[in-house]
Design a protein around this motif. Structure first.
Motif, PDB file in Angstrom:
ATOM      1  N   GLY A  10       0.786  -1.213   0.000  1.00 53.79           N
ATOM      2  CA  GLY A  10       0.000   0.000   0.000  1.00 53.79           C
ATOM      3  C   GLY A  10       0.824   1.271   0.000  1.00 53.79           C
ATOM      4  O   GLY A  10       0.324   2.346   0.266  1.00 53.79           O
ATOM      5  N   ASP A  11       2.108   1.172  -0.340  1.00 52.19           N
ATOM      6  CA  ASP A  11       2.950   2.354  -0.210  1.00 52.19           C
ATOM      7  C   ASP A  11       3.548   2.836  -1.535  1.00 52.19           C
ATOM      8  O   ASP A  11       4.450   3.663  -1.524  1.00 52.19           O
ATOM      9  CB  ASP A  11       4.055   2.100   0.820  1.00 52.19           C
ATOM     10  N   ASP A  12       3.095   2.302  -2.634  1.00 55.83           N
ATOM     11  CA  ASP A  12       3.519   2.755  -3.962  1.00 55.83           C
ATOM     12  C   ASP A  12       5.023   2.647  -4.195  1.00 55.83           C
ATOM     13  O   ASP A  12       5.586   3.426  -4.953  1.00 55.83           O
ATOM     14  CB  ASP A  12       3.064   4.202  -4.211  1.00 55.83           C
ATOM     15  N   LEU A  13       5.688   1.678  -3.572  1.00 54.67           N
ATOM     16  CA  LEU A  13       7.128   1.521  -3.769  1.00 54.67           C
ATOM     17  C   LEU A  13       7.470   0.569  -4.904  1.00 54.67           C
ATOM     18  O   LEU A  13       8.583   0.606  -5.420  1.00 54.67           O
ATOM     19  CB  LEU A  13       7.792   1.041  -2.475  1.00 54.67           C
ATOM     20  N   ASP A  14       6.554  -0.297  -5.274  1.00 60.39           N
ATOM     21  CA  ASP A  14       6.822  -1.284  -6.313  1.00 60.39           C
ATOM     22  C   ASP A  14       5.738  -1.222  -7.383  1.00 60.39           C
ATOM     23  O   ASP A  14       4.561  -1.084  -7.073  1.00 60.39           O
ATOM     24  CB  ASP A  14       6.839  -2.696  -5.736  1.00 60.39           C
ATOM     25  N   LEU A  15       6.152  -1.371  -8.618  1.00 59.65           N
ATOM     26  CA  LEU A  15       5.217  -1.493  -9.735  1.00 59.65           C
ATOM     27  C   LEU A  15       5.523  -2.808 -10.429  1.00 59.65           C
ATOM     28  O   LEU A  15       6.646  -3.017 -10.894  1.00 59.65           O
ATOM     29  CB  LEU A  15       5.385  -0.322 -10.711  1.00 59.65           C
ATOM     30  N   CYS A  16       4.554  -3.708 -10.469  1.00 60.38           N
ATOM     31  CA  CYS A  16       4.700  -5.011 -11.118  1.00 60.38           C
ATOM     32  C   CYS A  16       3.541  -5.203 -12.079  1.00 60.38           C
ATOM     33  O   CYS A  16       2.396  -4.970 -11.709  1.00 60.38           O
ATOM     34  CB  CYS A  16       4.671  -6.129 -10.082  1.00 60.38           C
ATOM     35  N   ARG A  17       3.857  -5.668 -13.296  1.00 57.49           N
ATOM     36  CA  ARG A  17       2.764  -5.887 -14.246  1.00 57.49           C
ATOM     37  C   ARG A  17       3.211  -6.870 -15.327  1.00 57.49           C
ATOM     38  O   ARG A  17       4.326  -6.784 -15.824  1.00 57.49           O
ATOM     39  CB  ARG A  17       2.344  -4.567 -14.883  1.00 57.49           C
ATOM     40  N   VAL A  18       2.314  -7.762 -15.687  1.00 56.78           N
ATOM     41  CA  VAL A  18       2.460  -8.639 -16.845  1.00 56.78           C
ATOM     42  C   VAL A  18       1.484  -8.106 -17.881  1.00 56.78           C
ATOM     43  O   VAL A  18       0.322  -7.870 -17.573  1.00 56.78           O
ATOM     44  CB  VAL A  18       2.130 -10.099 -16.476  1.00 56.78           C
ATOM     45  N   GLN A  19       1.958  -7.898 -19.109  1.00 68.50           N
ATOM     46  CA  GLN A  19       1.088  -7.285 -20.121  1.00 68.50           C
ATOM     47  C   GLN A  19       1.419  -7.793 -21.515  1.00 68.50           C
ATOM     48  O   GLN A  19       2.532  -8.233 -21.780  1.00 68.50           O
ATOM     49  CB  GLN A  19       1.234  -5.764 -20.082  1.00 68.50           C
ATOM     50  N   SER A  20       0.434  -7.703 -22.402  1.00 67.45           N
ATOM     51  CA  SER A  20       0.633  -8.128 -23.784  1.00 67.45           C
ATOM     52  C   SER A  20       1.095  -6.986 -24.685  1.00 67.45           C
ATOM     53  O   SER A  20       1.615  -7.233 -25.772  1.00 67.45           O
ATOM     54  CB  SER A  20      -0.659  -8.747 -24.337  1.00 67.45           C
ATOM     55  N   GLU A  21       0.939  -5.760 -24.238  1.00 68.45           N
ATOM     56  CA  GLU A  21       1.382  -4.613 -25.025  1.00 68.45           C
ATOM     57  C   GLU A  21       2.896  -4.420 -24.864  1.00 68.45           C
ATOM     58  O   GLU A  21       3.474  -4.851 -23.876  1.00 68.45           O
ATOM     59  CB  GLU A  21       0.679  -3.329 -24.564  1.00 68.45           C
ATOM     60  N   PRO A  22       3.527  -3.735 -25.826  1.00 63.03           N
ATOM     61  CA  PRO A  22       4.963  -3.440 -25.685  1.00 63.03           C
ATOM     62  C   PRO A  22       5.240  -2.720 -24.358  1.00 63.03           C
ATOM     63  O   PRO A  22       4.429  -1.917 -23.892  1.00 63.03           O
ATOM     64  CB  PRO A  22       5.261  -2.536 -26.880  1.00 63.03           C
ATOM     65  N   LEU A  23       6.381  -3.038 -23.756  1.00 60.63           N
ATOM     66  CA  LEU A  23       6.758  -2.436 -22.477  1.00 60.63           C
ATOM     67  C   LEU A  23       7.296  -1.029 -22.694  1.00 60.63           C
ATOM     68  O   LEU A  23       7.894  -0.733 -23.729  1.00 60.63           O
ATOM     69  CB  LEU A  23       7.821  -3.293 -21.797  1.00 60.63           C
ATOM     70  N   SER A  24       7.118  -0.177 -21.708  1.00 66.27           N
ATOM     71  CA  SER A  24       7.596   1.198 -21.784  1.00 66.27           C
ATOM     72  C   SER A  24       8.755   1.411 -20.811  1.00 66.27           C
ATOM     73  O   SER A  24       8.553   1.435 -19.589  1.00 66.27           O
ATOM     74  CB  SER A  24       6.466   2.178 -21.457  1.00 66.27           C
ATOM     75  N   HIS A  25       9.942   1.557 -21.362  1.00 62.73           N
ATOM     76  CA  HIS A  25      11.116   1.876 -20.540  1.00 62.73           C
ATOM     77  C   HIS A  25      10.900   3.219 -19.852  1.00 62.73           C
ATOM     78  O   HIS A  25      11.253   3.389 -18.676  1.00 62.73           O
ATOM     79  CB  HIS A  25      12.366   1.897 -21.427  1.00 62.73           C
ATOM     80  N   HIS A  92       6.719  -7.307 -17.382  1.00 56.53           N
ATOM     81  CA  HIS A  92       7.029  -8.487 -18.185  1.00 56.53           C
ATOM     82  C   HIS A  92       6.014  -8.626 -19.301  1.00 56.53           C
ATOM     83  O   HIS A  92       4.822  -8.451 -19.096  1.00 56.53           O
ATOM     84  CB  HIS A  92       7.015  -9.750 -17.330  1.00 56.53           C
ATOM     85  N   ARG A  93       6.511  -8.938 -20.467  1.00 58.95           N
ATOM     86  CA  ARG A  93       5.683  -9.044 -21.667  1.00 58.95           C
ATOM     87  C   ARG A  93       5.215 -10.474 -21.882  1.00 58.95           C
ATOM     88  O   ARG A  93       5.956 -11.422 -21.625  1.00 58.95           O
ATOM     89  CB  ARG A  93       6.538  -8.590 -22.855  1.00 58.95           C
ATOM     90  N   VAL A  94       3.999 -10.633 -22.332  1.00 59.60           N
ATOM     91  CA  VAL A  94       3.478 -11.926 -22.772  1.00 59.60           C
ATOM     92  C   VAL A  94       2.967 -11.794 -24.196  1.00 59.60           C
ATOM     93  O   VAL A  94       2.789 -10.676 -24.706  1.00 59.60           O
ATOM     94  CB  VAL A  94       2.351 -12.452 -21.840  1.00 59.60           C
ATOM     95  N   GLY A  95       2.744 -12.919 -24.830  1.00 61.23           N
ATOM     96  CA  GLY A  95       2.283 -12.897 -26.217  1.00 61.23           C
ATOM     97  C   GLY A  95       3.466 -12.939 -27.168  1.00 61.23           C
ATOM     98  O   GLY A  95       4.583 -13.296 -26.799  1.00 61.23           O
ATOM     99  N   GLU A  96       3.201 -12.559 -28.409  1.00 55.37           N
ATOM    100  CA  GLU A  96       4.239 -12.585 -29.429  1.00 55.37           C
ATOM    101  C   GLU A  96       5.171 -11.397 -29.286  1.00 55.37           C
ATOM    102  O   GLU A  96       4.728 -10.255 -29.183  1.00 55.37           O
ATOM    103  CB  GLU A  96       3.616 -12.573 -30.829  1.00 55.37           C
TER     104      GLU A  96
END
Length: 100
Positions: A10-25, A92-96
């Motif tokens: 609950g403290d906004d220190l970590d962002l974690c996500r698995v997604q099919s769209e291109p990742l944004s550096h 982390h990216r999923v899909g093609e």
């Protein structure tokens, strides 16, 4: 199949996500940027055109997002505790995923 961003503790220190769209550096860097930190370290994986001398045209990644994001949050929490990291991001990216 993009999952919602998940913060830990609950403290906004970590962002974690698995997604099919291109990742944004840029998104990752913006998330961890802090006025009281003097450096940002990133890793950006790419798909190369070969593996063990064999050509590669594309990669297909699969993941069970809830489990993967839970483990990612655990790893980020441990890294923050062990190394004094202020904020951390794991996308982390999923899909093609094509070459490059």
């Amino acid at each position: 199949m993009a999952a919602q961003a998940a913060q830990t503790d609950g403290d906004d220190l970590d962002l974690c996500r698995v997604q099919s769209e291109p990742l944004s550096h840029d998104e990752a860097v913006a998330f961890v940027t802090s006025g009281d930190c003097g450096a940002i370290s990133t890793f950006l994986g790419t798909t190369r055109n070969n593996f063990d001398g064999r050509p590669v045209r594309t990669l297909m990644y699969e993941a069970y997002a809830p489990m993967a994001e839970s483990k990612m949050r655990e790893i980020l929490r441990e890294a923050r505790r062990a190394y004094g990291i202020k904020k951390a991001c794991a996308l982390h990216r999923v899909g093609e995923v094509k070459i490059g």
